[in-house]
Design a protein around this motif. Structure first.
Motif, short mmCIF file in Angstrom:
data_model
loop_
_atom_site.label_atom_id
_atom_site.label_comp_id
_atom_site.label_asym_id
_atom_site.label_seq_id
_atom_site.Cartn_x
_atom_site.Cartn_y
_atom_site.Cartn_z
N THR A 132 -8.38 3.98 -9.78
CA THR A 132 -7.47 3.58 -10.63
C THR A 132 -7.89 4.66 -12.11
OG1 THR A 132 -7.61 1.31 -10.16
CG2 THR A 132 -7.00 1.85 -12.42
N HIS B 282 -10.17 -0.23 -6.32
CA HIS B 282 -8.94 0.84 -5.77
C HIS B 282 -9.12 1.88 -6.83
CE1 HIS B 282 -6.96 -1.39 -2.63
NE2 HIS B 282 -7.26 -2.44 -3.30
N ASP C 16 5.15 2.09 -4.38
CA ASP C 16 4.89 2.33 -5.70
C ASP C 16 5.71 1.59 -6.79
OD1 ASP C 16 2.35 3.53 -5.37
OD2 ASP C 16 3.15 5.72 -5.31
N THR D 182 -2.57 3.14 -10.45
CA THR D 182 -3.74 2.72 -9.47
C THR D 182 -2.71 1.88 -8.19
OG1 THR D 182 -5.06 0.63 -9.47
CG2 THR D 182 -2.98 0.47 -10.32
N SER D 183 -3.48 1.31 -7.16
CA SER D 183 -2.82 0.98 -6.11
C SER D 183 -2.16 -0.28 -6.34
CB SER D 183 -3.96 0.69 -4.76
OG SER D 183 -4.63 1.50 -4.50
N ASN D 184 -0.96 -0.46 -5.51
CA ASN D 184 -0.26 -1.79 -5.81
C ASN D 184 -0.93 -2.99 -4.91
OD1 ASN D 184 2.04 -3.45 -6.27
ND2 ASN D 184 3.57 -2.08 -5.76
N LEU E 196 0.81 -1.32 -0.04
CA LEU E 196 -0.06 -0.09 -0.03
C LEU E 196 0.76 1.15 0.04
CD1 LEU E 196 -2.73 -1.02 2.43
CD2 LEU E 196 -3.14 -0.89 0.07
N TRP E 197 1.94 1.11 0.38
CA TRP E 197 2.99 2.11 0.57
C TRP E 197 4.14 2.40 -0.38
CZ3 TRP E 197 1.21 -0.26 4.94
CH2 TRP E 197 0.18 0.42 5.47
N ASN F 24 2.54 -0.29 -11.08
CA ASN F 24 1.12 0.26 -10.60
C ASN F 24 0.98 1.72 -11.36
OD1 ASN F 24 2.93 0.90 -8.23
ND2 ASN F 24 1.18 1.68 -7.38
#
Length: 185
Positions: A84, A82, A38, A107-109, A35-36, A146
């Motif tokens: 995107t 999420h 990229d 987008t989110s990982n 989540l943190w 992502n």
């Protein structure tokens, strides 16, 4: 006192082991650190893709020496599970092979993200989260990053005209992070 201590510590040791195993499994399964993190990938649009299987060449798709990459269809990514955004393009290269190109992806990982070419309609909101594995789909591989612009080879034995959308699919949780309906260019 020693016997009471043994009786009390045994359940405590078992409880600690169960908690440690549960935390370990949860970290493996959910991979919350992503989540943190990229991953940005910036690939140029290729002129020719080297594939191990030759692409199926139909009379209407016969490559010409002077032809460059041609966008056959495209669409804008919408958010599902999420946030995107970005553009998806189905591109025919000069040699007749095809790629799916993601441009300006954001987008989110996630723990097991894939790029899917599908025949499912793209639906807004939660109604679209789980539809892409209901019909036909082809996994084009793991999401390279992502963020950024990246290319995914469509296998030579796949007719891209039979598919109408692209999904950023989380294979671990069977949910779409985002998707785009492909409209003829």
């Amino acid at each position: 006192m020693g016997r009471v201590w043994k009786v009390l510590t045994r359940p405590l040791v078992i409880a600690v082991l169960v908690v440690v195993a549960g935390v370990g499994f949860g970290l493996y399964w959910f991979q919350p650190w992503k989540l943190w993190q990229d991953e940005t990938v910036e690939e140029a649009l290729p002129q020719v893709v080297d594939t191990s299987a030759p692409p199926a060449v139909e009379p209407s798709r016969t490559p010409t020496a002077s032809a460059g990459p041609q966008t056959l269809s495209s669409g804008e990514l919408i958010s599902h599970e999420h946030p995107t955004s970005g553009t998806v393009k189905l591109v025919r290269l000069a040699d007749g092979s095809h790629i799916v190109r993601l441009e300006n992806l954001d987008t989110s990982n996630g723990p097991d993200l894939r790029v899917w070419l599908t025949d499912a309609p793209v639906k807004e909101g939660t109604a679209g989260w789980h539809v892409f594995d209901d019909g036909k789909y082809v996994s084009l591989g793991k999401l390279k990053g992502n963020k950024g612009s990246q290319n995914y080879v469509v296998p030579g034995d796949v007719d891209p005209a039979r598919f109408s959308s692209v999904s950023i699919w989380c294979d671990r949780f069977d949910v779409s992070f985002g998707a785009a309906e492909l409209a003829r260019a």
